[in-house]
Design an enzyme around this catalytic site. Structure first.
Site, mmCIF file in Angstrom:
data_model
loop_
_atom_site.group_PDB
_atom_site.id
_atom_site.type_symbol
_atom_site.label_atom_id
_atom_site.label_comp_id
_atom_site.label_asym_id
_atom_site.label_seq_id
_atom_site.Cartn_x
_atom_site.Cartn_y
_atom_site.Cartn_z
ATOM 1 N N CYS A 218 0.843 -1.188 0.000
ATOM 2 C CA CYS A 218 0.000 0.000 0.000
ATOM 3 C C CYS A 218 0.881 1.241 0.000
ATOM 4 O O CYS A 218 1.939 1.260 0.654
ATOM 5 C CB CYS A 218 -0.903 -0.003 1.237
ATOM 6 S SG CYS A 218 -1.841 1.531 1.450
ATOM 7 N N SER A 378 -6.381 10.910 1.048
ATOM 8 C CA SER A 378 -6.458 9.596 1.678
ATOM 9 C C SER A 378 -6.968 9.612 3.121
ATOM 10 O O SER A 378 -6.580 10.470 3.921
ATOM 11 C CB SER A 378 -5.061 8.958 1.670
ATOM 12 O OG SER A 378 -5.084 7.722 2.344
ATOM 13 N N SER A 380 -5.892 7.613 5.088
ATOM 14 C CA SER A 380 -4.699 7.248 5.853
ATOM 15 C C SER A 380 -4.056 8.466 6.499
ATOM 16 O O SER A 380 -3.232 8.328 7.400
ATOM 17 C CB SER A 380 -3.669 6.561 4.936
ATOM 18 O OG SER A 380 -4.128 5.303 4.509
ATOM 19 N N THR A 447 -9.910 7.585 -1.652
ATOM 20 C CA THR A 447 -9.835 6.174 -2.042
ATOM 21 C C THR A 447 -10.850 5.306 -1.299
ATOM 22 O O THR A 447 -11.494 4.445 -1.893
ATOM 23 C CB THR A 447 -8.432 5.612 -1.763
ATOM 24 O OG1 THR A 447 -7.999 6.053 -0.461
ATOM 25 C CG2 THR A 447 -7.438 6.064 -2.805
#
Length: 541
Positions: A218, A378, A380, A447
């Site tokens: 990733c 993202s 993340s 995403t």
């Protein structure tokens, strides 16, 4: 019917009338008006039709962005056809047009949610066929959204309502999809074969990254291993050949570089002459100068600036890049990709910082002025903390007294109503506009939004449903909100195609058709009284 213009009702009508005359009485049960209506409701006959149509949209949008950076595009990642369908229905309802609104297919979500192996990490371990299968599924659901909405319009037309203009100018739910092919799932031939399947399913834009296929990670995790430029260019070529073979001349290639966070390479390319791509790549590899007498058995050695050097090779055989070379590698990756057939860039970054992104993009634009990005907004990233830190630094530089803030605890809700947090939230709000203007970002996407929203909504529902609230948790938190916000799937039977199927049965079987609609259909409970609806809207305001 394949020769019919895609949305020309009158042409379809005339074609079937001509066919009826040709085949005579055996076609008496076929009604040209019904066939023409069905043909209009199914504009796209194949995935290739979709890929060609949506590729042209993306090319037009890219040109519009080049002329005006405020005309950027957006998408959300969808892991199921129904999710994509409801997204596009909501976009049409709230924003009145699908213009500049795309779909994103995330390899991460395919791995985590769509693999027959069960949940997997984002390491290209899932079945490659799952990717085109999801593209096809998404477009099946979008085409059904078209059919359902147009079917409703035709029924209203039959009842005498003036909706002909809405039919003639119907805007499809079908929009471009940027589809993640990871690192190509193998060599360039494997990349080509999978790309064809993705295009045939409807993808007009293929996103590929410069990691090693069998060591793919990733983009927001450690351990990423990149490939030499020659290897990546071969895969860019494979994708372009696939587009051209299938007649998608406007197909889009999104070249992603993971070099910002990648510190390793698997291969040392062969340089043919000083300064070539291989030579530039090798220059980034960390190496120590040695005397030939110091070389060990089976050592790999390079000649660099007239000196003998030994590349730093790890126990697993991988080679390490020089510390601090990552940004230079990103810039070279991007320039090289654009010079070898890529249309758009994707740079994975550690944080969402407009200035840092712009720094890289402006260097790329010195060589390729039209360079533009697809950027991952993202989940993340800790958006709240990142932007609070950015504003903290700005306020400090402005001479503000920051003693009221604990720099190590800025996520604390105690700060939510402070000037720092207001400014940080405003930066988050304008991030897409700011970075489209200053950092060359043509397309903004998230995403994994539907992964997180599903988890959040299930958390909220189960918290209430399995407590003393019971059924009220569902009714109050879900169904009542669906009704009042006119969410399409509140009538889930209709959304699944029941009403559409009833009309088709009437075409096929006439008065003998057994239909699901009628007085005993419980979906009729959701026919909201117009007076009540108007009263609720006034109350909401």
């Amino acid at each position: 019917m394949k020769n019919l213009p895609q949305t020309n009702y009158s042409s379809a009508l005339q074609t079937v009338r001509t066919l009826k005359e040709k085949y005579g009485e055996s076609w008496n049960a076929i009604h040209p008006e019904s066939v023409a209506r069905m043909a209009t409701q199914n504009r796209f006959k194949t995935g290739l039709d979709i890929a060609i149509y949506t590729a042209a949209i993306m090319r037009k949008d890219m040109a519009a962005y080049d002329a005006d950076s405020s005309k950027f595009t957006q998408s959300l990642g969808c892991w199921h056809g129904f999710v994509a369908q409801q997204k596009m229905i909501a976009i049409k309802k709230h924003h009145k047009t699908t213009s500049k609104k795309y779909l994103y297919l995330s390899g991460w979500m395919v791995a985590a949610l769509r693999s027959e192996f069960g949940p997997l990490p984002d390491q290209s371990m899932h079945e490659k066929t799952a990717v085109p299968a999801l593209i096809s599924e998404i477009y099946d659901f979008l085409r059904q959204a078209d059919a359902i909405e147009l079917n409703d319009l035709f029924k209203r037309l039959e009842r005498g309502e003036d909706v002909q203009d809405q039919i003639d100018n119907f805007e499809t739910h079908v929009v471009p999809i940027i589809a993640d092919i990871d690192a190509g799932f193998g060599n360039e031939e494997a990349t080509y074969l999978l790309t064809k399947k993705m295009i045939q399913a409807g993808a007009c834009a293929i996103q590929i990254e410069n990691q090693v296929s069998d060591a793919k990670q990733c983009g927001h995790q450690d351990g990423k291993v990149t490939v030499p430029h020659e290897d990546f260019i071969a895969k860019l070529n494979a994708i372009r050949y696939a587009f051209l073979e299938l007649g998608v001349e406007d197909g889009i290639i999104v070249a992603r570089t993971d070099s910002e966070g990648a510190g390793l390479t698997q291969k040392l390319p062969v340089s043919q002459e000083p300064g070539d791509l291989a030579s530039q790549y090798l220059a980034f590899v960390e190496a120590e100068e040695i005397d030939v007498k110091e070389a060990k058995q089976d050592d790999v050695l390079l000649k660099r600036d007239g000196k003998l050097v030994r590349p730093l090779r790890l126990a697993n055989g991988l080679y390490k890049f020089k510390e601090g070379s990552n940004i230079d590698r990103v810039v070279l990756d991007c320039i090289t990709s654009l010079q070898n057939g890529a249309d758009l860039l994707w740079i994975e970054t550690p944080t969402p910082n407009v200035k840092q992104i712009a720094h890289m993009v402006n260097r790329i634009k010195e060589v390729v002025p039209t360079a533009k990005l697809v950027y991952n907004n993202s989940p993340s990233f800790n958006w709240t903390l990142n932007f609070r830190h950015q504003v903290y630094e700005e306020m400090l530089a402005e001479g503000e007294n920051m003693t009221a803030y604990d720099r190590n605890n800025l996520m604390d809700s105690h700060y939510d109503a402070t000037e720092l947090c207001y400014r940080a939230d405003e930066k988050i709000k304008t991030f897409q506009t700011d970075s489209a203007r200053d950092a060359g970002i043509f397309h903004h996407l998230i995403t994994l939004p539907t992964y997180h929203t599903t988890a959040l909504h299930m958390n909220d529902l189960t918290k209430g449903y399995f407590s003393e609230e019971g059924m009220l948790a569902y009714v109050k938190g879900v169904q009542r909100q669906e009704i009042r916000n006119k969410v399409s799937c509140v009538k889930h039977q209709r959304m699944a195609g029941s009403d559409l199927g009833d009309d088709h049965k009437s075409f096929f079987a006439g008065d003998k058709a057994i239909k699901a609609g009628g007085g005993k259909n419980t979906s009729n409970q959701f026919e909201i009284d117009k007076k009540v609806e108007k009263r609720e809207l006034v109350t909401d305001k």
